[in-house]
Design an enzyme around this catalytic site. Structure first.
Site, PDB file in Angstrom:
ATOM      1  CE1 TYR A 299      -3.304  -2.851   0.042  1.00 64.11           C
ATOM      2  CE2 TYR A 299      -3.462  -2.622   2.166  1.00 64.11           C
ATOM      3  CZ  TYR A 299      -3.845  -3.033   1.109  1.00 64.11           C
ATOM      4  OH  TYR A 299      -4.960  -4.130   0.929  1.00 64.11           O
TER       5      TYR A 299
HETATM    6  C1  LIG Z   1      -7.178  -2.503  -7.044  1.00 67.75           C
HETATM    7  C2  LIG Z   1      -6.241  -2.931  -6.241  1.00 67.75           C
HETATM    8  C3  LIG Z   1      -6.339  -4.111  -5.458  1.00 67.75           C
HETATM    9  C4  LIG Z   1      -5.335  -4.500  -4.484  1.00 67.75           C
HETATM   10  N1  LIG Z   1      -5.566  -5.482  -3.720  1.00 67.75           N
HETATM   11  C5  LIG Z   1      -4.308  -5.975  -2.939  1.00 67.75           C
HETATM   12  C6  LIG Z   1      -4.737  -7.189  -1.995  1.00 67.75           C
HETATM   13  O1  LIG Z   1      -5.882  -7.820  -2.015  1.00 67.75           O
HETATM   14  N2  LIG Z   1      -3.785  -7.715  -1.463  1.00 67.75           N
HETATM   15  C7  LIG Z   1      -2.287  -7.201  -1.383  1.00 67.75           C
HETATM   16  O2  LIG Z   1      -1.520  -7.579  -0.412  1.00 67.75           O
HETATM   17  N3  LIG Z   1      -2.255  -6.231  -2.175  1.00 67.75           N
HETATM   18  C8  LIG Z   1      -3.311  -5.605  -3.105  1.00 67.75           C
HETATM   19  N4  LIG Z   1      -3.075  -4.485  -3.897  1.00 67.75           N
HETATM   20  C9  LIG Z   1      -1.654  -3.588  -3.592  1.00 67.75           C
HETATM   21  C10 LIG Z   1      -0.626  -4.661  -4.686  1.00 67.75           C
HETATM   22  O3  LIG Z   1      -0.481  -5.768  -4.229  1.00 67.75           O
HETATM   23  C11 LIG Z   1       0.495  -3.807  -5.119  1.00 67.75           C
HETATM   24  O4  LIG Z   1       0.060  -2.569  -5.714  1.00 67.75           O
HETATM   25  C12 LIG Z   1       1.466  -4.531  -5.929  1.00 67.75           C
HETATM   26  O5  LIG Z   1       2.799  -3.955  -5.909  1.00 67.75           O
HETATM   27  C13 LIG Z   1       0.802  -4.586  -7.493  1.00 67.75           C
HETATM   28  O6  LIG Z   1       1.756  -5.409  -8.192  1.00 67.75           O
HETATM   29  P1  LIG Z   1       1.770  -5.098  -9.842  1.00 67.75           P
HETATM   30  O7  LIG Z   1       2.684  -5.869 -10.385  1.00 67.75           O
HETATM   31  O8  LIG Z   1       0.133  -4.954 -10.091  1.00 67.75           O
HETATM   32  O9  LIG Z   1       2.180  -3.431  -9.880  1.00 67.75           O
HETATM   33  P2  LIG Z   1       3.299  -2.538 -10.493  1.00 67.75           P
HETATM   34  O10 LIG Z   1       3.023  -1.125 -10.245  1.00 67.75           O
HETATM   35  O11 LIG Z   1       3.733  -2.887 -11.953  1.00 67.75           O
HETATM   36  O12 LIG Z   1       4.465  -2.956  -9.485  1.00 67.75           O
HETATM   37  C14 LIG Z   1       4.747  -2.638  -8.352  1.00 67.75           C
HETATM   38  C15 LIG Z   1       6.051  -2.473  -7.980  1.00 67.75           C
HETATM   39  O13 LIG Z   1       6.818  -3.796  -8.097  1.00 67.75           O
HETATM   40  C16 LIG Z   1       7.947  -3.491  -8.908  1.00 67.75           C
HETATM   41  N5  LIG Z   1       7.810  -4.641  -9.632  1.00 67.75           N
HETATM   42  C17 LIG Z   1       6.672  -5.161 -10.545  1.00 67.75           C
HETATM   43  N6  LIG Z   1       7.139  -6.248 -11.110  1.00 67.75           N
HETATM   44  C18 LIG Z   1       8.280  -6.664 -10.943  1.00 67.75           C
HETATM   45  C19 LIG Z   1       9.272  -7.480 -11.371  1.00 67.75           C
HETATM   46  N7  LIG Z   1       8.878  -8.525 -12.097  1.00 67.75           N
HETATM   47  N8  LIG Z   1      10.428  -7.761 -10.930  1.00 67.75           N
HETATM   48  C20 LIG Z   1      11.035  -6.663  -9.920  1.00 67.75           C
HETATM   49  N9  LIG Z   1      10.116  -5.430  -9.813  1.00 67.75           N
HETATM   50  C21 LIG Z   1       8.812  -5.666 -10.094  1.00 67.75           C
HETATM   51  C22 LIG Z   1       7.741  -2.249  -9.695  1.00 67.75           C
HETATM   52  O14 LIG Z   1       8.781  -1.701 -10.216  1.00 67.75           O
HETATM   53  C23 LIG Z   1       7.077  -1.426  -8.685  1.00 67.75           C
HETATM   54  O15 LIG Z   1       8.011  -0.845  -7.951  1.00 67.75           O
HETATM   55  C24 LIG Z   1      -3.991  -3.855  -4.860  1.00 67.75           C
HETATM   56  C25 LIG Z   1      -3.781  -2.885  -5.485  1.00 67.75           C
HETATM   57  C26 LIG Z   1      -4.711  -2.321  -6.353  1.00 67.75           C
HETATM   58  C27 LIG Z   1      -4.660  -1.154  -7.064  1.00 67.75           C
END
Ligand SMILES: Cc1cc2nc3c(=O)[nH]c(=O)nc-3n(C[C@H](O)[C@H](O)[C@H](O)COP(=O)(O)OP(=O)(O)OC[C@H]3O[C@@H](n4cnc5c(N)ncnc54)[C@H](O)[C@@H]3O)c2cc1C
Ligand SMILES: *[C@@H]1O[C@H](CO)[C@@H](O)[C@H](O)[C@H]1NC(C)=O
Ligand SMILES: *[C@@H]1O[C@H](CO)[C@@H](O)[C@H](O)[C@H]1NC(C)=O
Ligand SMILES: *[C@@H]1O[C@H](CO)[C@@H](O)[C@H](O)[C@H]1NC(C)=O
Ligand SMILES: *[C@@H]1O[C@H](CO)[C@@H](O)[C@H](O)[C@H]1NC(C)=O
Ligand SMILES: *[C@@H]1O[C@H](CO)[C@@H](O)[C@H](O)[C@H]1NC(C)=O
Ligand SMILES: *[C@@H]1O[C@H](CO)[C@@H](O)[C@H](O)[C@H]1NC(C)=O
Ligand SMILES: CC(=O)N[C@H]1CO[C@H](CO)[C@@H](O)[C@@H]1O
Length: 555
Positions: free
Chosen positions: A475
């Site tokens: 978060y």
């Molecule tokens: C609608 C919504 C619902 C959510 N629900 C939950 C929930 O139920 N439980 C929970 O724990 N969290 C929840 N989250 C939060 C979520 O876990 C984080 O936002 C998570 O980081 C998202 O991962 P992403 O790959 O989609 O995001 P991105 O924005 O792509 O990545 C997030 C971070 O990780 C880095 N990253 C991504 N992929 C890699 C990779 N392969 N290697 C290295 N670094 C990487 C990115 O650079 C960035 O710093 C929610 C978020 C949203 C917006």
């Protein structure tokens, strides 16, 4: 002592900004490097390509970062194989390009696709292969996959295996697992990151490593220490968990008139101690209820008790009767279904509808939002809760706000606070997510909502964890502190936010980072700093100075 600290920093800032301006526009070289190394140009987007905006916007999950003022990348690359990702990292390193890695783009502060320094995005959208091995109860999941795809692929092969990750199916495993990742089975099975058994990662030298070759320190760090910090994760190997053929869900809404305050108060005592098969979270929001159709809108608070039980109704009812009779759960409030249908239920889809909606990477609606998190060690008194409701009735809260109370206990109490970087274990009754969202564009609207949630956060201080006031990295909240992304970030500066996310694990993370990525190639506003990240030898002196001045630095 203090004088020397500041003068070192001054020297450093001058040096770093000089080196940054030299790095500012190397993207032509970067693209050349890619084409020399056989990267197919169809995966490379610059603002010259007409599809650049749609590729960029596709994975923006917070509209606050979808404005014309939002800094844009110079290049977006969407590799389709591990070796292509590897070339991107090698070329970025060679040409000094700043890289942001994007999974599915849910970062709350947009860090996977926004940067104040010139940058390229490595978008993993085309790395989405998932191999489920039912016999081994495991799966290899490529890092561009979403958790919805993962759930879908598991359910395709088994009715009795599942995985304890988040609720919203569009969330990416890249970021989610890197920061911990929790969902409605955390009381039984812990976090997603607790169930990772191997990984493939590209380190800052462009090497592809697995668990054996990266070593246990680095493998520890990537399971919760935050994304874009220790390397680029290509794929995770996860351990699947057993789920019963039938689970039970219910959602009971209680308004203030229906004793919501008393029920929320009582929930704090019982929910963290329930049997680990039972998970009841609460979503609190403001409700305008219309009075028997006379057109008068009456404002109240509604606490929505939203639950899953890993078993049938017959086993659930006595547990509720014994532990939380005040909620008044009846058989007719409960629905039995399969685990994958419960995933649909929590995601807001019809449970009897087609499962392939779980494969979509587009949310039902994408809002503008700001969120914050808190951990609670002691139940909040009823008067404290009533103070929160007053915030919900303010005009600034008019669009939409929700507070999500997520119970801990069960398995979360059993896992040691240092097993992985995620430190929020025994002692936590529950976690709060404060969330405000809106659908109107504009700086001023955003400011109003953000200032509301900051005031609510200040109000909460006496009721939540202290020293540090803990927070959940997934978060992401830049209000709690940031690195100096344009220059050198000191250990002391990073510790301000780092200790809130990682508590005592922060120092071990710094140690690993310094070892595996000393030059701080992978970085963002809240990545773990390397103690050796200077580009000049001045850094060592600064280091010395930091050590000497640590006690004096007041931040
Ligand atoms: C609608 C919504 C619902 C959510 N629900 C939950 C929930 O139920 N439980 C929970 O724990 N969290 C929840 N989250 C939060 C979520 O876990 C984080 O936002 C998570 O980081 C998202 O991962 P992403 O790959 O989609 O995001 P991105 O924005 O792509 O990545 C997030 C971070 O990780 C880095 N990253 C991504 N992929 C890699 C990779 N392969 N290697 C290295 N670094 C990487 C990115 O650079 C960035 O710093 C929610 C978020 C949203 C917006
Ligand atoms: C690029 O591809 C050509 C032909 O397929 C091959 O001969 C060459 O070695 C490749 N170059 C690199 C850098 O991979
Ligand atoms: C983007 O444009 C360049 C030429 O300007 C071209 O080589 C490349 O293939 C284009 N990329 C895509 C994804 O269309
Ligand atoms: C984009 O187009 C402009 C003008 O057409 C050209 O000068 C520039 O080199 C192009 N950039 C890239 C990265 O292709
Ligand atoms: C993001 O902004 C673009 C350009 O203003 C717009 O076309 C697009 O619909 C926006 N995205 C969302 C999800 O609203
Ligand atoms: C609210 O609680 C009181 C006792 O504290 C009880 O008498 C009353 O029936 C409850 N109201 C509702 C609507 O459950
Ligand atoms: C709720 O009620 C308030 C005050 O009557 C009103 O201003 C607001 O627009 C209403 N909100 C919704 C979503 O109906
Ligand atoms: C080669 C390849 O698979 N490209 C895909 C990458 O992802 C985008 C967005 O989903 C697709 O449009 C491409 O076809």
């Amino acid at each position: 002592m203090k004088i020397s600290w500041f003068s070192f920093i001054f020297v450093l800032v001058v040096l770093s900004s000089a080196s940054w301006s030299a790095l500012a526009d190397n993207h032509e070289e970067f693209i050349q490097c890619l084409s020399h190394s056989n990267q197919t140009s169809s995966n490379i987007y610059t603002p010259n390509n007409s599809s650049f905006p749609s590729i960029l916007q596709f994975s923006i999950q917070n509209l606050r970062f979808n404005t014309t003022e939002t800094p844009k990348p110079l290049v977006i690359v969407t590799p389709v194989s591990e070796s292509e990702v590897q070339r991107v990292i090698l070329c970025a390193k060679k040409t000094g390009m700043h890289v942001r890695v994007r999974g599915a783009g849910h970062d709350y502060e947009g860090l996977s696709y926004v940067s104040e320094v010139p940058f390229v995005i490595v978008d993993l959208i085309n790395l989405t292969t998932i191999n489920v091995d039912v016999n081994d109860k495991s799966a290899w999941v490529e890092a561009g996959s979403t958790i919805g795809e993962l759930y879908y692929r598991i359910a395709e092969k088994s009715k009795t295996l599942g995985f304890p990750a988040g609720v919203c199916p569009t969330v990416g495993v890249g970021g989610h697992f890197s920061g911990g990742g929790y969902g409605v089975m955390l009381r039984k099975y812990g976090l997603a990151a607790d169930n990772i058994v191997d990984a493939r990662l590209i380190d800052a030298n462009g090497r592809i490593l697995d668990r054996a070759s990266m070593g246990e320190d680095l493998f520890w760090a990537i399971r919760g220490g935050g994304g874009n910090t220790f390397g680029l994760v290509l794929a995770w190997k996860i351990k699947l968990v057993d789920v019963p053929e039938i689970v039970t869900v219910f959602t009971l809404d209680k308004t203030l008139e229906q004793n919501a305050t008393k029920l929320v108060h009582k929930w704090q005592y019982v929910a963290p101690r329930f049997h680990e098969d039972l998970f009841i979270r609460i979503l609190v929001s403001r409700l305008n209820s219309s009075n028997q159709g006379d057109g008068n809108n009456q404002q109240t608070i509604v606490a929505s008790f939203n639950s899953i039980f890993l078993g049938g109704i017959d086993r659930l009812l006595p547990i509720m009767q014994e532990n939380f009779p005040e909620l008044g759960l009846r058989r007719e409030d409960c629905i039995e279904m399969s685990w994958i249908e419960s995933i649909m239920y929590f995601a807001g889809f019809p449970t009897d509808g087609p499962l392939d909606v779980l494969l979509s990477r587009v949310q039902l609606s994408t809002p503008y939002f700001k969120a914050k998190s808190d951990y609670v060690y002691q139940p909040i008194p009823e008067g404290g809760l009533e103070g929160i409701w007053r915030f919900f009735f303010e005009d600034e809260a008019q669009s939409s706000q929700v507070m999500i109370l997520n119970p801990y206990g069960g398995r979360m109490d059993e896992i040691s606070a240092s097993a992985i970087p995620f430190p929020h274990r025994a002692g936590n009754l529950y976690k709060i997510q404060h969330l405000v969202y809106w659908d109107e564009e504009g700086e001023e609207v955003a400011e109003r909502h953000i200032s509301w949630i900051r005031r609510l956060y200040s109000y909460m201080a006496p009721f939540v964890s202290k020293l540090p006031r803990a927070a959940y990295i997934n978060y992401r909240d830049l209000d709690i502190g940031v690195n100096n992304i344009k220059g050198y970030t000191s250990y002391v500066q990073a510790k301000v936010w780092g200790i809130k996310y990682f508590k005592n694990n922060f120092d071990r993370l710094v140690h690993v980072k310094t070892k595996v990525d000393p030059s701080n190639f992978f970085r963002n506003e809240q990545s773990i700093p390397s103690l050796l990240s200077g580009r000049t030898k001045v850094i060592n002196e600064v280091h010395h100075s930091i050590k000497n001045n640590m006690m004096h630095a007041i931040i």
